[in-house]
Design a protein around this motif. Sequence first.
Motif, PDB file in Angstrom:
ATOM      1  N   VAL A  93      48.936  18.891  49.366  1.00 32.50           N
ATOM      2  CA  VAL A  93      50.310  18.870  48.861  1.00 32.50           C
ATOM      3  C   VAL A  93      50.371  17.987  47.616  1.00 32.50           C
ATOM      4  CG1 VAL A  93      52.713  18.302  49.382  1.00 32.50           C
ATOM      5  CG2 VAL A  93      51.229  19.205  51.183  1.00 32.50           C
ATOM      6  N   GLN A  94      50.817  18.559  46.519  1.00 28.30           N
ATOM      7  CA  GLN A  94      50.994  17.851  45.249  1.00 28.30           C
ATOM      8  C   GLN A  94      49.716  17.236  44.688  1.00 28.30           C
ATOM      9  OE1 GLN A  94      53.814  19.311  44.750  1.00 28.30           O
ATOM     10  NE2 GLN A  94      55.032  17.595  44.048  1.00 28.30           N
ATOM     11  N   HIS A  97      45.739  17.591  40.003  1.00 25.28           N
ATOM     12  CA  HIS A  97      45.098  18.587  39.156  1.00 25.28           C
ATOM     13  C   HIS A  97      44.900  19.870  39.951  1.00 25.28           C
ATOM     14  CE1 HIS A  97      44.426  15.227  36.506  1.00 25.28           C
ATOM     15  NE2 HIS A  97      43.662  14.633  37.407  1.00 25.28           N
ATOM     16  N   LEU A  98      44.726  20.948  39.245  1.00 21.50           N
ATOM     17  CA  LEU A  98      44.509  22.237  39.887  1.00 21.50           C
ATOM     18  C   LEU A  98      43.204  22.206  40.679  1.00 21.50           C
ATOM     19  CD1 LEU A  98      45.600  25.182  40.046  1.00 21.50           C
ATOM     20  CD2 LEU A  98      44.035  25.717  38.186  1.00 21.50           C
ATOM     21  N   TRP A 116      47.357  25.287  49.220  1.00 22.03           N
ATOM     22  CA  TRP A 116      47.831  24.379  48.172  1.00 22.03           C
ATOM     23  C   TRP A 116      49.339  24.526  48.062  1.00 22.03           C
ATOM     24  CZ3 TRP A 116      47.784  25.991  42.424  1.00 22.03           C
ATOM     25  CH2 TRP A 116      48.386  24.991  41.645  1.00 22.03           C
ATOM     26  N   ARG A 118      52.719  23.262  46.129  1.00 16.85           N
ATOM     27  CA  ARG A 118      53.266  22.598  44.952  1.00 16.85           C
ATOM     28  C   ARG A 118      54.784  22.625  45.061  1.00 16.85           C
ATOM     29  NH1 ARG A 118      51.613  25.434  39.608  1.00 16.85           N
ATOM     30  NH2 ARG A 118      52.915  27.053  40.557  1.00 16.85           N
ATOM     31  N   ALA A 125      58.407  18.037  48.644  1.00 21.18           N
ATOM     32  CA  ALA A 125      57.025  17.700  48.984  1.00 21.18           C
ATOM     33  C   ALA A 125      56.958  16.951  50.314  1.00 21.18           C
ATOM     34  CB  ALA A 125      56.398  16.875  47.861  1.00 21.18           C
ATOM     35  N   ALA A 237      45.854  21.546  34.438  1.00 18.94           N
ATOM     36  CA  ALA A 237      46.549  22.494  35.298  1.00 18.94           C
ATOM     37  C   ALA A 237      47.741  23.081  34.549  1.00 18.94           C
ATOM     38  CB  ALA A 237      47.047  21.789  36.567  1.00 18.94           C
ATOM     39  N   ALA A 240      54.069  23.564  36.022  1.00 22.22           N
ATOM     40  CA  ALA A 240      54.849  24.233  37.059  1.00 22.22           C
ATOM     41  C   ALA A 240      56.101  24.836  36.451  1.00 22.22           C
ATOM     42  CB  ALA A 240      55.223  23.238  38.156  1.00 22.22           C
ATOM     43  N   ALA A 248      59.810  25.033  47.395  1.00 24.96           N
ATOM     44  CA  ALA A 248      58.418  24.647  47.207  1.00 24.96           C
ATOM     45  C   ALA A 248      57.544  25.881  47.238  1.00 24.96           C
ATOM     46  CB  ALA A 248      57.996  23.681  48.308  1.00 24.96           C
TER      47      ALA A 248
END
Length: 251
Positions: A93-94, A97-98, A116, A118, A125, A237, A240, A248
């Motif tokens: 969670v969060q 980096h990708l 994953w 985000r 989150a 990354a 968003a 989310a």
Amino acid sequence: MSGSTSRTMSAAAVTAAIDRNIAHTVWRANQMGSYQADVTATGYQSLDRELPNGGWPASTLIELLLQQAGIGEMRLLQPALCAIGRKRRIVMVQPPHLPQVAAWAGWGLPADRFVWIRAARTADALWSAEQVLRNGSCGALLFWQPQVRNEALRRLHLAAQGSTTVFWMLRPLSASEHASPAPLRLALRPAPAGVSVDIVKRRGPLAERPLYLALAPDAALPSTSYRSHHAPMDKHAPAAVASRSVPAALV
């Protein structure tokens, strides 16, 4: 056998049973405590010796306090993640980096083992992490959160206690200056070819000195991709998508 003797033996049996049941919750300051839940070996014998029950405990909040992201924290967790990922899914969670899927595959963990999440807001989150813990279907949860209130930490710790998930929360090193309900807190700093681990809090005596752990190079990354010297994550990354109405995102 007299009635008084029988009562004495019965009282002794009850006392012994109580001692066994609460042994994991009571410890002397000069002795190493214990957890009732299962533990996963860290993969580093020197670190296992410094942790109650000899590994990462499930059903509790573990804080990793980082000097900065990407100093080797993922390679530190690699042995435990590989052991857990062979049987159950791992949720992130969060992450800062990708996630680098090629690196996980090189560790022997296919992409379908990872979820994953985000979130656009901190509240989302926190909610997502709590739901993962309460759901109980995942073996490990990694949650990156730079700022979090103490009451939110207590909620997460309570949710973790009702699960069998190994729960790491990754926070800035500055958080070590503040109180936390987490029974286990480790401060991580970069070191030559490894990482320095300072045990800030544990169920046991104060650690005398930081541990140095040598981390093996991550050779799983393909030569055509970005090659990190520390964590298996891409440094760049995509941003968003900002949206007020989208909850989310689950990737």
